[in-house]
Scaffold this motif. Structure first.
Motif: not given
Lengths: 113, 112
Positions: A35, A43, A56, A90, A98, A102, A104-106, B31, B33, B35, B37, B41-43, B45, B48, B88, B92, B99-100, B102
């Motif tokens: 992402y 995002l 994708i 990310f 999908p 999910q 996520f990394g940082d 669906n 979801q 999240y 953040q 940092r990352g998101l 979850h 859902l 966020f 889907v 795909k998600l 956002f």
């Protein structure tokens, strides 16, 4: 134990250079993603791989090339970097579709000078 | 175009109060979801909710979904300083590529 790890965390480089970002997940997931998050925190999905196969591929310049050597790794190579590539990238993973949650990394903060 | 729009863009409340964030989307979904953040940092979850569900709870979180209005809300009860983050929604679609997608996010600040 980091679930999704990306390296490097920060990347500062000159316009025109080529760079790579690496991602690894130890969750046993079979789907991985890249992402891009812009300066306004928007995002957007770039790529997704399932069991090493591309599933994708959004409208992304072909300067961006993902590679998945195995289902636990997904790398992103960027050629001829441009100012507009500055963003946070990310990596994420999920089990199966999908549409599943999910992880996520940082992120990797890429700054182009 | 972007799927979700969130409202408000930013929200500041006192610790202990409840926080409500809203998300609107444009197309039919499989669906939705939520999240979180944290800065730098990352998101992460949170929850859902499927298109055939109307409400879901997880700890201090309550999510509702109204598919007729194409909207969802996230309620955080008894807020804590650690809840300060951006939130966020992501959807889907139930057609095309899974795909998600956002939303724009809500920046929540909890004042101790």
């Amino acid at each position: 134990d980091t679930a999704v790890s990306q390296t490097p965390k920060y990347l500062v480089t000159q316009m025109g250079n080529d760079k790579s970002i690496k991602c690894e997940q130890n969750l046993g997931h079979d789907t991985m993603y890249w992402y891009k998050q812009d300066s306004k925190k928007f995002l957007k999905i770039m790529f997704s791989y399932n069991n090493k196969e591309l599933i994708i591929n959004e409208t992304v310049p072909n300067r961006f090339s993902p590679k998945s050597p195995d289902k636990a790794h997904l790398n992103l190579h960027i050629n001829s970097l441009e100012l507009g590539d500055s963003a946070v990238y990310f990596c994420a993973s999920s089990q199966g579709s999908p549409s599943q949650p999910q992880h996520f990394g940082d992120g990797t903060r890429l700054s182009i000078l | 175009s972007q799927q979700g729009e969130e409202d408000p863009q930013a929200l500041s409340i006192q610790e202990g109060e409840n926080a409500t964030m809203n998300c609107s989307y444009k197309t039919s979904i499989n669906n939705l979801q939520w999240y979180r953040q944290n800065s730098g940092r990352g998101l992460v979850h949170l929850i859902l909710i499927r298109s055939n569900e109307r409400e879901k709870h997880s700890g201090r979180l309550r999510v509702t979904l109204d598919t007729s209005k194409k909207s969802s809300s996230l309620l955080i009860t008894a807020s804590r300083a650690a809840d300060t983050a951006s939130y966020f929604c992501a959807t889907v679609a139930n057609f095309g590529n899974e795909k998600l997608t956002f939303g724009t996010g809500t920046r929540l600040t909890i004042i101790p």
